[in-house]
Scaffold this motif. Structure first.
Motif, PDB file in Angstrom:
ATOM      1  N   GLY A  73     -19.405  10.163  10.961  1.00 18.47           N
ATOM      2  CA  GLY A  73     -19.674   9.399   9.746  1.00 18.47           C
ATOM      3  C   GLY A  73     -18.624   8.322   9.528  1.00 18.47           C
ATOM      4  O   GLY A  73     -18.939   7.179   9.176  1.00 18.47           O
ATOM      5  N   LEU A  74     -17.342   8.670   9.763  1.00 20.07           N
ATOM      6  CA  LEU A  74     -16.253   7.696   9.659  1.00 20.07           C
ATOM      7  C   LEU A  74     -16.444   6.577  10.674  1.00 20.07           C
ATOM      8  O   LEU A  74     -16.256   5.393  10.348  1.00 20.07           O
ATOM      9  N   ARG A  75     -16.821   6.943  11.878  1.00 14.26           N
ATOM     10  CA  ARG A  75     -16.998   5.943  12.943  1.00 14.26           C
ATOM     11  C   ARG A  75     -17.985   4.858  12.511  1.00 14.26           C
ATOM     12  O   ARG A  75     -17.718   3.663  12.644  1.00 14.26           O
ATOM     13  N   ASN A  76     -19.139   5.269  11.978  1.00  8.41           N
ATOM     14  CA  ASN A  76     -20.148   4.288  11.579  1.00  8.41           C
ATOM     15  C   ASN A  76     -19.726   3.496  10.347  1.00  8.41           C
ATOM     16  O   ASN A  76     -19.905   2.276  10.287  1.00  8.41           O
ATOM     17  N   LYS A  77     -19.164   4.181   9.342  1.00 11.52           N
ATOM     18  CA  LYS A  77     -18.757   3.497   8.113  1.00 11.52           C
ATOM     19  C   LYS A  77     -17.631   2.506   8.387  1.00 11.52           C
ATOM     20  O   LYS A  77     -17.623   1.392   7.856  1.00 11.52           O
ATOM     21  N   LEU A  78     -16.670   2.908   9.212  1.00 12.44           N
ATOM     22  CA  LEU A  78     -15.548   2.021   9.525  1.00 12.44           C
ATOM     23  C   LEU A  78     -16.043   0.771  10.249  1.00 12.44           C
ATOM     24  O   LEU A  78     -15.579  -0.346   9.969  1.00 12.44           O
ATOM     25  N   ALA A  79     -16.984   0.946  11.163  1.00  9.35           N
ATOM     26  CA  ALA A  79     -17.538  -0.207  11.873  1.00  9.35           C
ATOM     27  C   ALA A  79     -18.229  -1.169  10.907  1.00  9.35           C
ATOM     28  O   ALA A  79     -18.118  -2.394  11.032  1.00  9.35           O
ATOM     29  N   GLU A  80     -18.939  -0.606   9.916  1.00  7.01           N
ATOM     30  CA  GLU A  80     -19.621  -1.439   8.924  1.00  7.01           C
ATOM     31  C   GLU A  80     -18.617  -2.213   8.072  1.00  7.01           C
ATOM     32  O   GLU A  80     -18.777  -3.423   7.840  1.00  7.01           O
ATOM     33  N   PHE A  81     -17.573  -1.526   7.585  1.00  4.07           N
ATOM     34  CA  PHE A  81     -16.593  -2.182   6.719  1.00  4.07           C
ATOM     35  C   PHE A  81     -15.807  -3.259   7.455  1.00  4.07           C
ATOM     36  O   PHE A  81     -15.544  -4.332   6.912  1.00  4.07           O
ATOM     37  N   VAL A  82     -15.441  -2.981   8.690  1.00  8.12           N
ATOM     38  CA  VAL A  82     -14.696  -3.971   9.471  1.00  8.12           C
ATOM     39  C   VAL A  82     -15.581  -5.173   9.774  1.00  8.12           C
ATOM     40  O   VAL A  82     -15.119  -6.324   9.753  1.00  8.12           O
ATOM     41  N   ALA A  83     -16.871  -4.935  10.041  1.00  9.84           N
ATOM     42  CA  ALA A  83     -17.803  -6.043  10.301  1.00  9.84           C
ATOM     43  C   ALA A  83     -17.890  -6.974   9.091  1.00  9.84           C
ATOM     44  O   ALA A  83     -18.071  -8.189   9.244  1.00  9.84           O
ATOM     45  N   ARG A  84     -17.735  -6.395   7.883  1.00 12.62           N
ATOM     46  CA  ARG A  84     -17.797  -7.194   6.648  1.00 12.62           C
ATOM     47  C   ARG A  84     -16.407  -7.584   6.144  1.00 12.62           C
ATOM     48  O   ARG A  84     -16.280  -8.135   5.046  1.00 12.62           O
ATOM     49  N   ASP A  85     -15.364  -7.268   6.937  1.00 11.68           N
ATOM     50  CA  ASP A  85     -13.978  -7.593   6.594  1.00 11.68           C
ATOM     51  C   ASP A  85     -13.548  -6.940   5.281  1.00 11.68           C
ATOM     52  O   ASP A  85     -12.765  -7.503   4.509  1.00 11.68           O
ATOM     53  N   GLU A  86     -14.019  -5.723   5.035  1.00 13.89           N
ATOM     54  CA  GLU A  86     -13.679  -4.973   3.817  1.00 13.89           C
ATOM     55  C   GLU A  86     -12.631  -3.908   4.158  1.00 13.89           C
ATOM     56  O   GLU A  86     -12.933  -2.714   4.243  1.00 13.89           O
ATOM     57  N   TRP A  87     -11.399  -4.351   4.334  1.00 13.95           N
ATOM     58  CA  TRP A  87     -10.350  -3.462   4.819  1.00 13.95           C
ATOM     59  C   TRP A  87      -9.907  -2.438   3.775  1.00 13.95           C
ATOM     60  O   TRP A  87      -9.457  -1.349   4.133  1.00 13.95           O
ATOM     61  N   ASP A  88     -10.022  -2.745   2.500  1.00 17.61           N
ATOM     62  CA  ASP A  88      -9.683  -1.766   1.466  1.00 17.61           C
ATOM     63  C   ASP A  88     -10.628  -0.571   1.541  1.00 17.61           C
ATOM     64  O   ASP A  88     -10.202   0.589   1.446  1.00 17.61           O
ATOM     65  N   LYS A  89     -11.915  -0.863   1.704  1.00 19.70           N
ATOM     66  CA  LYS A  89     -12.887   0.222   1.843  1.00 19.70           C
ATOM     67  C   LYS A  89     -12.676   0.962   3.165  1.00 19.70           C
ATOM     68  O   LYS A  89     -12.883   2.180   3.239  1.00 19.70           O
ATOM     69  N   ALA A  90     -12.264   0.233   4.205  1.00 19.55           N
ATOM     70  CA  ALA A  90     -11.995   0.873   5.493  1.00 19.55           C
ATOM     71  C   ALA A  90     -10.865   1.889   5.359  1.00 19.55           C
ATOM     72  O   ALA A  90     -10.936   3.000   5.893  1.00 19.55           O
ATOM     73  N   ARG A  91      -9.806   1.513   4.609  1.00 20.46           N
ATOM     74  CA  ARG A  91      -8.689   2.448   4.412  1.00 20.46           C
ATOM     75  C   ARG A  91      -9.123   3.643   3.569  1.00 20.46           C
ATOM     76  O   ARG A  91      -8.697   4.770   3.817  1.00 20.46           O
ATOM     77  N   GLN A  92      -9.978   3.394   2.587  1.00 20.87           N
ATOM     78  CA  GLN A  92     -10.510   4.502   1.793  1.00 20.87           C
ATOM     79  C   GLN A  92     -11.273   5.484   2.678  1.00 20.87           C
ATOM     80  O   GLN A  92     -11.141   6.701   2.536  1.00 20.87           O
ATOM     81  N   ALA A  93     -12.079   4.942   3.601  1.00 20.62           N
ATOM     82  CA  ALA A  93     -12.862   5.799   4.492  1.00 20.62           C
ATOM     83  C   ALA A  93     -11.956   6.638   5.390  1.00 20.62           C
ATOM     84  O   ALA A  93     -12.180   7.840   5.576  1.00 20.62           O
ATOM     85  N   VAL A  94     -10.911   6.005   5.945  1.00 15.00           N
ATOM     86  CA  VAL A  94      -9.972   6.716   6.820  1.00 15.00           C
ATOM     87  C   VAL A  94      -9.220   7.790   6.033  1.00 15.00           C
ATOM     88  O   VAL A  94      -9.097   8.943   6.484  1.00 15.00           O
ATOM     89  N   SER A  95      -8.716   7.446   4.862  1.00 17.37           N
ATOM     90  CA  SER A  95      -7.948   8.387   4.038  1.00 17.37           C
ATOM     91  C   SER A  95      -8.816   9.556   3.595  1.00 17.37           C
ATOM     92  O   SER A  95      -8.398  10.726   3.653  1.00 17.37           O
ATOM     93  N   THR A  96     -10.020   9.253   3.146  1.00 18.10           N
ATOM     94  CA  THR A  96     -10.927  10.301   2.663  1.00 18.10           C
ATOM     95  C   THR A  96     -11.275  11.272   3.779  1.00 18.10           C
ATOM     96  O   THR A  96     -11.286  12.493   3.577  1.00 18.10           O
ATOM     97  N   THR A  97     -11.538  10.743   4.961  1.00 18.26           N
ATOM     98  CA  THR A  97     -11.876  11.609   6.100  1.00 18.26           C
ATOM     99  C   THR A  97     -10.702  12.494   6.483  1.00 18.26           C
ATOM    100  O   THR A  97     -10.861  13.710   6.685  1.00 18.26           O
ATOM    101  N   PHE A  98      -9.506  11.920   6.577  1.00 16.41           N
ATOM    102  CA  PHE A  98      -8.334  12.681   7.020  1.00 16.41           C
ATOM    103  C   PHE A  98      -8.042  13.847   6.075  1.00 16.41           C
ATOM    104  O   PHE A  98      -7.889  14.998   6.515  1.00 16.41           O
ATOM    105  N   PHE A  99      -7.979  13.577   4.778  1.00 15.82           N
ATOM    106  CA  PHE A  99      -7.603  14.637   3.841  1.00 15.82           C
ATOM    107  C   PHE A  99      -8.721  15.650   3.636  1.00 15.82           C
ATOM    108  O   PHE A  99      -8.455  16.817   3.335  1.00 15.82           O
ATOM    109  N   THR A 100      -9.965  15.233   3.849  1.00 13.41           N
ATOM    110  CA  THR A 100     -11.059  16.203   3.800  1.00 13.41           C
ATOM    111  C   THR A 100     -10.983  17.154   4.985  1.00 13.41           C
ATOM    112  O   THR A 100     -11.212  18.362   4.844  1.00 13.41           O
ATOM    113  N   LEU A 101     -10.636  16.619   6.154  1.00 16.05           N
ATOM    114  CA  LEU A 101     -10.463  17.474   7.333  1.00 16.05           C
ATOM    115  C   LEU A 101      -9.336  18.486   7.117  1.00 16.05           C
ATOM    116  O   LEU A 101      -9.441  19.650   7.527  1.00 16.05           O
TER     117      LEU A 101
END
Length: 447
Positions: A73-101
């Motif tokens: 899920g992170l892989r697909n969402k991160l690709a979408e955010f980076v494609a749209r240059d939304e790095w704040d959302k990209a960091r949210q996705a990475v942080s949310t995934t890490f701490f949920t794991l």
């Protein structure tokens, strides 16, 4: 010439080609490592212990895959955010995934260790206590190390989301290489290397690699993606989880198909019969390593293309993937032809593999690669509901087929069962991708 070729292609294709070229080098080394690991491990363990380790590895794969689909899920969402240059959302996705794991694994590790302490591991794995007296300790140490790796391996998903699969491949191969070096040193230092030490070296090496790469990734290369508790978002978790949960069901059903075979063989026929199956599987899986070099970069690149509505580019990717599948199938035919000469050298003459096992495994591997090509396109688009439902049905059908096949045909029976059930998904994946690319998909074909 290569530079000129890359300059004439679009940025996404160029990035994919660079990753494919880099992956050829990395996978080439991976093939060498895999070829060396088998005889080196067999030099340390007898066929019975090797069969136990292959069966135990199956259980560890189950643990390693229990991320409820968050990694994909992170892989697909991160690709979408980076494609749209939304790095704040990209960091949210990475942080949310890490701490949920982390939240998943902290209680899980205690539950697993307690369950293993009280469970009849010898009965579960079909192992004789006299032949493997330290099995409970081996299982618990291996489980603890795999659980820690479970959290930090999400770094690989970050690189996949950034369309850098070559880096993810390098991390995986790095763990394998470290295992090879450690086991080789242990073998040189002693004529008798314990099963316990082999298990620890195999499971600790990947963890060491991810622990070393984690600070490099988030402090030096991509500080904009550094996980932070402040960036944890329940809303983001919902977005990742909604897609990731579909992947989780797909992974769970896939585990029953791909990773339970060792357990069935061990319980019904005995651990010593796992070795011929695993040797044949690992031999032909070398061809899969070549094939994934081409298709691995497609996943996140297709996510990027689909987000921009570039279906023609996706169709072009598919055609190139089919050429790669045909070429790899030819490699498999050659591998099958020379297998009887390769097996004795590779296994130090310790494992006998029948010609029928070789033929069935060759057919199975070609079929899996064909299905996987179309599956990667569906993964990138995010349309995996039908594939998930089909795979669940396959998993249910596989269990009686596998048991009946093992009792009637021996280890070859389980490969025959795998071919039968995976043929279903290969057909539905092919039909769904073609419907999507031609704009004819409706209903469940679009989900």
């Amino acid at each position: 010439m290569l530079r000129s070729r890359l300059q004439r292609t679009d940025q996404r294709t160029s990035k994919m080609l660079v990753n494919i070229l880099a992956s050829f080098l990395i996978k080439g080394w991976s093939v060498v490592v895999q070829l060396l690991l088998v005889p080196l491990t067999l030099a340390c363990l007898n066929p019975y212990e090797y069969g136990i380790w292959m069966t135990l590895s199956t259980v560890l794969i189950w643990i390693d895959s229990f991320d409820v689909g968050l990694g994909n899920g992170l892989r697909n969402k991160l690709a979408e955010f980076v494609a749209r240059d939304e790095w704040d959302k990209a960091r949210q996705a990475v942080s949310t995934t890490f701490f949920t794991l982390v939240l998943i694994m902290v209680p899980a590790i205690f539950i697993l260790l307690a369950a293993e302490h009280y469970a009849d591991l010898y009965g579960l794995l079909g192992v004789s206590p006299e032949l493997s007296p330290h099995l409970p300790l081996i299982v618990q140490l291996s489980t603890g190390l795999v659980c820690l790796t479970f959290v930090f391996k999400f770094v690989g998903n970050v690189f996949l989301g950034l369309q850098l699969p070559a880096v993810n491949n390098a991390l995986i191969v790095g763990g394998q290489t470290l295992s090879l070096i450690a086991i080789a040193i242990a073998r040189l230092c002693s004529d008798e290397v314990s099963f316990l030490l082999i298990a620890v070296l195999f499971t600790a090496a990947p963890l060491v690699v991810y622990l070393l790469v984690y600070p490099v990734t988030f402090l030096k290369l991509y500080p904009r993606l550094l996980p932070s508790v402040k960036c944890y978002s329940r809303t983001m978790l919902g977005g990742i989880f909604s897609l990731g949960f579909k992947f989780f069901f797909l992974q769970t059903a896939g585990i029953v198909l791909f990773a339970s075979s060792n357990l069935f063989i061990s319980r019904i026929l005995g651990p010593e019969h796992v070795s011929p199956y695993q040797i044949a599987y690992r031999y032909f899986y070398l061809s899969m390593g070549l094939f994934t070099i081409v298709i691995a970069p497609m996943w996140s690149a297709i996510t990027d293309a689909y987000a921009k509505g570039e279906l023609v580019w996706i169709g072009s990717c598919l055609r190139k993937g089919l050429y790669a599948w045909a070429a790899t199938t030819l490699v498999i035919v050659v591998m099958a032809a020379v297998a009887d000469w390769v097996y004795p050298i590779w296994t130090l003459g310790k494992v006998d593999i029948s010609p029928s096992m070789t033929v069935l495994m060759a057919v199975y591997m070609s079929l899996i690669m064909f299905s996987l090509l179309y599956a990667h396109i569906l993964y990138g688009i995010g349309c995996i509901l039908l594939q998930t439902l089909v795979t669940v049905v396959e998993a249910v059908v596989f269990v009686p087929l596998a048991i009946g096949g093992l009792k009637g045909m021996g280890p070859e029976g389980i490969v025959a069962a795998l071919i039968i059930v995976n043929l279903i998904c290969a057909v539905t994946n092919y039909l769904q991708v073609n419907k999507l690319l031609k704009g004819r998909a409706k209903g469940i074909w679009t989900k």
